[in-house]
Scaffold this motif. Structure first.
Motif, PDB file in Angstrom:
ATOM      1  N   LEU A 193       1.201  -1.544   0.249  1.00 63.08           N
ATOM      2  CA  LEU A 193       0.080   0.363  -0.266  1.00 63.08           C
ATOM      3  C   LEU A 193       1.282   1.203  -0.248  1.00 63.08           C
ATOM      4  N   ASP A 194       0.354   2.229  -0.361  1.00 64.13           N
ATOM      5  CA  ASP A 194       0.899   3.856  -0.281  1.00 64.13           C
ATOM      6  C   ASP A 194       1.240   4.231   0.897  1.00 64.13           C
ATOM      7  N   VAL A 195       2.123   5.085   1.047  1.00 66.93           N
ATOM      8  CA  VAL A 195       2.574   4.787   2.766  1.00 66.93           C
ATOM      9  C   VAL A 195       1.655   5.614   3.053  1.00 66.93           C
ATOM     10  N   SER A 196       0.654   7.052   3.088  1.00 64.82           N
ATOM     11  CA  SER A 196      -0.893   7.217   3.648  1.00 64.82           C
ATOM     12  C   SER A 196      -1.925   6.155   3.552  1.00 64.82           C
ATOM     13  N   ILE A 197      -1.934   5.782   3.001  1.00 70.99           N
ATOM     14  CA  ILE A 197      -2.984   4.702   3.166  1.00 70.99           C
ATOM     15  C   ILE A 197      -2.380   3.218   4.233  1.00 70.99           C
ATOM     16  N   GLN A 198      -0.752   3.234   4.774  1.00 71.75           N
ATOM     17  CA  GLN A 198      -0.527   2.350   5.578  1.00 71.75           C
ATOM     18  C   GLN A 198      -1.171   2.516   6.409  1.00 71.75           C
ATOM     19  N   ALA A 199      -0.972   4.522   6.949  1.00 74.80           N
ATOM     20  CA  ALA A 199      -1.276   4.979   7.807  1.00 74.80           C
ATOM     21  C   ALA A 199      -2.894   4.244   8.431  1.00 74.80           C
ATOM     22  N   GLN A 200      -3.427   4.411   7.654  1.00 75.55           N
ATOM     23  CA  GLN A 200      -4.798   4.849   7.775  1.00 75.55           C
ATOM     24  C   GLN A 200      -4.663   2.859   7.900  1.00 75.55           C
ATOM     25  N   VAL A 201      -4.708   1.458   7.650  1.00 74.30           N
ATOM     26  CA  VAL A 201      -5.009   0.314   8.073  1.00 74.30           C
ATOM     27  C   VAL A 201      -4.193   0.351   9.063  1.00 74.30           C
ATOM     28  N   VAL A 202      -3.102   0.462   9.119  1.00 73.23           N
ATOM     29  CA  VAL A 202      -2.221   0.379  10.438  1.00 73.23           C
ATOM     30  C   VAL A 202      -3.229   0.939  12.133  1.00 73.23           C
ATOM     31  N   ASN A 203      -4.502   2.522  12.037  1.00 75.27           N
ATOM     32  CA  ASN A 203      -5.150   2.641  12.575  1.00 75.27           C
ATOM     33  C   ASN A 203      -6.372   1.827  12.812  1.00 75.27           C
ATOM     34  N   LEU A 204      -6.972   1.254  12.051  1.00 74.80           N
ATOM     35  CA  LEU A 204      -7.748   0.460  11.589  1.00 74.80           C
ATOM     36  C   LEU A 204      -7.601  -0.592  12.836  1.00 74.80           C
ATOM     37  N   LEU A 205      -6.340  -1.081  11.894  1.00 70.78           N
ATOM     38  CA  LEU A 205      -5.988  -1.952  13.113  1.00 70.78           C
ATOM     39  C   LEU A 205      -6.357  -1.765  14.564  1.00 70.78           C
ATOM     40  N   LEU A 206      -5.946  -1.141  15.530  1.00 69.80           N
ATOM     41  CA  LEU A 206      -4.859  -0.967  16.101  1.00 69.80           C
ATOM     42  C   LEU A 206      -6.559  -0.672  17.380  1.00 69.80           C
ATOM     43  N   ASP A 207      -7.449   0.153  16.297  1.00 66.39           N
ATOM     44  CA  ASP A 207      -9.645   0.565  16.764  1.00 66.39           C
ATOM     45  C   ASP A 207     -10.034  -0.712  17.214  1.00 66.39           C
ATOM     46  N   LEU A 208      -9.841  -1.708  16.173  1.00 66.81           N
ATOM     47  CA  LEU A 208     -10.121  -3.428  15.964  1.00 66.81           C
ATOM     48  C   LEU A 208      -9.718  -3.974  17.190  1.00 66.81           C
ATOM     49  N   GLN A 209      -8.147  -3.745  17.424  1.00 64.62           N
ATOM     50  CA  GLN A 209      -7.232  -4.344  18.483  1.00 64.62           C
ATOM     51  C   GLN A 209      -9.051  -3.733  20.151  1.00 64.62           C
ATOM     52  N   HIS A 210      -8.843  -2.636  20.128  1.00 67.91           N
ATOM     53  CA  HIS A 210      -9.603  -1.807  21.025  1.00 67.91           C
ATOM     54  C   HIS A 210     -10.316  -2.059  21.397  1.00 67.91           C
ATOM     55  N   SER A 211     -11.362  -2.452  20.243  1.00 72.75           N
ATOM     56  CA  SER A 211     -13.042  -2.824  19.974  1.00 72.75           C
ATOM     57  C   SER A 211     -13.092  -3.526  20.291  1.00 72.75           C
ATOM     58  N   LEU A 212     -11.994  -4.846  20.347  1.00 67.65           N
ATOM     59  CA  LEU A 212     -12.861  -6.318  19.274  1.00 67.65           C
ATOM     60  C   LEU A 212     -11.835  -7.276  20.894  1.00 67.65           C
ATOM     61  N   GLY A 213     -10.636  -6.460  20.968  1.00 76.60           N
ATOM     62  CA  GLY A 213      -9.673  -7.316  21.863  1.00 76.60           C
ATOM     63  C   GLY A 213      -9.069  -8.608  21.415  1.00 76.60           C
ATOM     64  N   LEU A 214      -8.714  -8.384  19.695  1.00 75.87           N
ATOM     65  CA  LEU A 214      -8.188  -8.922  18.902  1.00 75.87           C
ATOM     66  C   LEU A 214      -6.968  -9.034  19.714  1.00 75.87           C
ATOM     67  N   THR A 215      -6.559 -10.047  19.448  1.00 73.35           N
ATOM     68  CA  THR A 215      -4.457 -10.409  19.160  1.00 73.35           C
ATOM     69  C   THR A 215      -4.482 -10.738  17.940  1.00 73.35           C
ATOM     70  N   TYR A 216      -2.938  -9.820  17.499  1.00 73.18           N
ATOM     71  CA  TYR A 216      -1.993  -9.601  16.421  1.00 73.18           C
ATOM     72  C   TYR A 216      -0.860 -10.420  16.785  1.00 73.18           C
ATOM     73  N   VAL A 217      -0.340 -11.432  16.095  1.00 73.08           N
ATOM     74  CA  VAL A 217       1.227 -11.401  14.740  1.00 73.08           C
ATOM     75  C   VAL A 217       1.344 -10.515  13.686  1.00 73.08           C
ATOM     76  N   PHE A 218       2.341  -9.201  14.509  1.00 71.80           N
ATOM     77  CA  PHE A 218       2.471  -8.881  13.005  1.00 71.80           C
ATOM     78  C   PHE A 218       3.699  -9.392  11.968  1.00 71.80           C
ATOM     79  N   ILE A 219       3.791  -9.278  11.364  1.00 72.42           N
ATOM     80  CA  ILE A 219       4.656  -9.520   9.904  1.00 72.42           C
ATOM     81  C   ILE A 219       5.019  -8.721   9.327  1.00 72.42           C
TER      82      ILE A 219
END
Length: 339
Positions: A193-219
């Motif tokens: 992804l483009d750099v600006s879109i990367q930031a949006q997806v990372v923020n989305l992952l953080l929001d989902l982890q906070h709201s859903l209690g998800l666990t990530y292995v981030f490679i």
């Protein structure tokens, strides 16, 4: 500190190993050789936390991710999910476990079927795992998944080629979330992804982890993103973990020379003029015929005779850090962190 210090591990790998038989040389003189893609990896991830898995291309990160999900059978070692060993791949128990463990792939266009609309692809997992769902429940679940990743209702009727790269990655994420998993293994999810879109997806992952209690292995090989999203980090080199610990501590005071070199390669305006370790030189050695002793010694500025004679164990140092280097003392982390 390791993830187990904060909460009970949701996922744990114990001496995980995967070897592949490969052919070397040209026919008729070719011969079989052993490629140690993953060689004795042990790690754990606490519930609701993120483990970053980093290293150069070919170090075994993606293979480790597939082993963690049971998509590959280990040569040795085991994976525990919620305290239970993974069931045999293809069995009914494995399919039940796999609903709670999902993969987010690197190339969203390659991960999607270009012939199917978004709604069909997101809902496909419900067709497989929950055929008892009524059409109304199925439709509502798909709509909720689309909304949860920031897409709009009209995207459901689009084909993958009609979406941007960021939107396609959101579709891949929605498809992973439709079964309400507890663990996501994200294999380079933003590298395409483009750099600006990367930031949006990372923020989305953080929001989902906070709201859903998800666990990530981030490679990932992007260390700046790994620092932003991870609670703990494991650094891999040629199939083995060489440094493992709490993210901020590791980035503040890296102990293994490989970790130091990786961090030295990150561009930084703030650190201009400050002495930093030299970036890595050369390529990793052949994994089919690795050097004796420490595999990193052929590129390491600290290498000595002992490095060729003995493979360093992954030893715990102060503060819960683990480092595989003959020249790191148990109190080294505490001394540098206090300096």
């Amino acid at each position: 500190m390791t993830s187990s210090s904060f909460s009970a591990p949701l996922l744990e790998a114990r001496s995980l190993t995967r070897h592949f038989s490969v052919r070397q040389g040209s026919w008729p003189a070719s011969h079989k050789a052993l490629l140690r893609a993953v060689d004795g990896v042990s790690l754990s991830v606490g519930k609701g936390r993120t483990l970053g898995l980093v290293g150069e291309s070919g170090c075994g990160k993606s293979t480790t991710g597939r082993l963690l999900l049971g998509l590959l059978d280990p040569t040795a070692g085991e994976v525990l999910f919620e305290g239970q060993p993974l069931a045999k791949a293809g069995s009914a128990d494995w399919r039940r476990q796999r609903q709670l463990m999902q993969m987010v792939y690197q190339d969203p266009l390659g991960a999607l079927d270009r012939r199917l609309k978004v709604a069909e692809q997101i809902g496909e997992a419900l067709d497989i795992h929950h055929p008892e769902f009524s059409r109304g429940i199925h439709r509502d679940r798909v709509a909720a998944a689309i909304e949860s990743v920031g897409l709009q209702a009209h995207h459901a009727d689009r084909y993958p080629h009609e979406l941007s790269g960021g939107q396609r990655q959101r579709v891949v994420l929605a498809r992973a979330l439709i079964l309400q998993p507890r663990l996501l293994v994200c294999d380079e999810p933003i590298s395409a992804l483009d750099v600006s879109i990367q930031a949006q997806v990372v923020n989305l992952l953080l929001d989902l982890q906070h709201s859903l209690g998800l666990t990530y292995v981030f490679i990932s090989h992007d260390l700046k993103v790994v620092r932003q999203i991870s609670h703990e980090v494991a650094v891999m080199y040629l199939g083995r973990i060489v440094e493992y610990g709490e993210a901020e501590s590791l980035f503040h005071a890296p102990q293994h020379p490989y970790t130091q070199a990786l961090l030295a390669a990150i561009p930084s305006v703030q650190q201009r003029g400050i002495a930093r370790p030299a970036p890595l030189q050369g390529d990793p050695p052949d994994p089919v015929a690795p050097p004796s002793g420490c595999a990193f010694r052929t590129r390491c500025p600290r290498a000595a005779q002992i490095c060729a004679e003995a493979m360093p164990a992954l030893r715990e140092t102060a503060g819960g850090r683990k480092v595989a280097c003959h020249f790191v003392e148990p109190d080294a982390v505490a001394g540098l962190a206090a300096a």
